[in-house]
Design an enzyme around this catalytic site. Sequence first.
Site, PDB file in Angstrom:
ATOM      1  N   LYS A  62      33.761  56.370  97.012  1.00 37.33           N
ATOM      2  CA  LYS A  62      32.817  57.235  96.290  1.00 37.33           C
ATOM      3  C   LYS A  62      31.692  57.787  97.167  1.00 37.33           C
ATOM      4  O   LYS A  62      31.203  58.894  96.946  1.00 37.33           O
ATOM      5  CB  LYS A  62      32.208  56.469  95.107  1.00 37.33           C
ATOM      6  N   GLU A  65      27.067  60.114  86.322  1.00 36.46           N
ATOM      7  CA  GLU A  65      27.721  59.262  85.344  1.00 36.46           C
ATOM      8  C   GLU A  65      28.460  58.199  86.128  1.00 36.46           C
ATOM      9  O   GLU A  65      28.795  58.409  87.297  1.00 36.46           O
ATOM     10  CB  GLU A  65      28.702  60.086  84.504  1.00 36.46           C
ATOM     11  N   SER A 109      41.223  52.227  97.634  1.00 36.77           N
ATOM     12  CA  SER A 109      40.004  53.014  97.414  1.00 36.77           C
ATOM     13  C   SER A 109      38.724  52.200  97.296  1.00 36.77           C
ATOM     14  O   SER A 109      37.630  52.740  97.473  1.00 36.77           O
ATOM     15  CB  SER A 109      40.175  53.884  96.172  1.00 36.77           C
TER      16      SER A 109
END
Lengths: 404, 276
Positions: A97, A119, A386
């Site tokens: 991210k 969010e 990830s």
Amino acid sequence: MNQIPNSLRSAPDTSGHFGAYGGRFVAETLMPLVLSLEAAYEAAKKDPAFHAELSDLLKHYVGRESPLYFAERLTAHLGGAKIYLKREDLNHTGAHKINNCLGQILLAKRMGKTRIIAETGAGQHGVATATVAARFGLPCTVYMGEVDMERQKPNVFRMRLLGAEVKGVSSGSRTLKDATNEALRDWVANVHDTFYIIGSVVGPHPYPALVRDFQAVIGNETRAQMLDREKRLPDLVVACVGGGSNAAGMFHSFLDDAGVEIHGVEAAGDGVDTPRHAATISKGTPGVLHGARSYLLQDGDGQILEAHSISAGLDYPGIGPEHSWLKDIGRVKYHSVTDQEALDAFMLLSKLEGIIPALEPAHAIAHVSKIAGQMKSDRIIALCLSGRGDKDIFSVAEKLGEKL
Amino acid sequence: MSRLKDKFAALKKEGRAAFVPFITAGDPDMETSFAILESLPAAGADVIELGLPFTDPMADGPAVQASSVRALKAGASTAKVLKMVEKFRKKDKTTPIVLMGYYNPVHAYGTAKFVKDVAQAGVDGLIVVDLPMEEDEVLRVPARAQGVDLIRFVTPTTDDARLKRIVADASGYLYYVSVAGVTGTKAVPEEEVRAALTRIRAATNLPCAVGFGIRSPEQAAGIARIADGVVVGSAIVGRVADNLGHGKERVVAEVLELTRALAGSTHAARHGKVPA
């Protein structure tokens, strides 16, 4: 049917469409902002100083490039294709991210915005946003569904440590979808000073394109590392898909390589034939939510259904428009994996490789566990790991009936 | 003929603004909601905005969100909402009804079928919150072919260049969103609205209704003096919420009482009957 362009890497078109998907389905109040973001992004793309600053941060702040790790014991255990893991779990903040958040906060700075909102589902994007907001000294508010706050307590605390305000969202299913609604409401009320850092390849154009571009570093590195190690491209590239940002970034580099098969793995929750799943592509239909046309979990009346997954990061009834397009044209095959299969894979990777994966990529591991054994040993799989699983140990312990 | 055109023309002659209440169809249940709908014209509604419920109303504040949740819980559906309009239209041939909602339920119904069925039911206009001009052709063109207007928004963030493009293909009326924000949260800034209306009137002859942030008869009167229409939503659906559990009659009576107060004040505003 729309014509398929010569390169699959050139989408979206100028109005933000990937085939029949994407677009800008937002209220008029937000439209001028969305257009100015697009202009700012187009200018940044052409500015070497922007790229230089981002590269420097990715190297020295995030710790890129991330390793491409040969999972020797997992490969031996499954008894087939060689499995490589792209170690996004080793990034600063523990997931992919941060790649996107750095890119977006640099855009926010260029646009003169002084407040950040986001969010979050699993909390990884919230943590990454809070991190870059702290790094650049901007106030930050993160919207998070109350259900997710409960199952991702460590990340809530992390965000607060980083100086962010975490606002619980109690509407709807109290998960990622509702947090996104609330972030959009905040944005429309604070258009003059606020930049909305969207965490996935969703939302109105240009978000799906720019988030993908900021995550494309994953696939670009994987490609170069694979060529370096194996002197060839992988046969199969795999990533988990919720909104689909790690997958979009992992896949982008390989879209035009006909010899590379690509699989996205969705969350099947209790199973795709039960009402409790998040398999948007496998079980959804096209619709419009959160600014874009894409596959959605919805009823016949166009009301959005609640998604379910053990993984908060995949618990979303939509998916990025680029994935919907890649599905329709057949370039990417989308599969799904149940909560239980993901949990088994979570344990398997922990024990075999000493890597505790996040529950999201555990879905990709589970999928690979099913197919690697049927592939020849000279085949190669590249899987995007990830994120790391530290955030998930509480929900996994609960599933296993253990109290921490 | 167009009911919207006729209505705004008639009001212009009378020298007063339209009062435009918003209710969510099916809130708190289909039966009560219809009882409210059919009594709104007598309580002073000139145009009615009827909300098509949606699970994820991103542009709405807590009051309208809650009304949507109530309606969906009570079983509201697009088909039932259209039946409701059809039933209303049997008795009321003149009060325009504008369906207001989000695009996904329309998309799911099928755009072509939707415009045909809404026209048949007696709907006069559509407001689709998440369909900006860049995306609205897919609905606007077939709707116009059925004689249904797609109402476009103008907001505080709309610059002159956009305004020009918005009014070029607009019909029915324009909806000016008085504040950047969601419904029912900030108070309407009268002076800013006045400036915006001057800008809008320089660009078009279409009537312009103002909404977002109008709750009280005083605020309604203030806007009625400068705009062609006054839209009130959150305060009205909030009145439904406040009276739940006291029976259907009480909900209907309370909503109508508020409507009468807001409509009375809107209608009298330009005739000096309401304190400035």
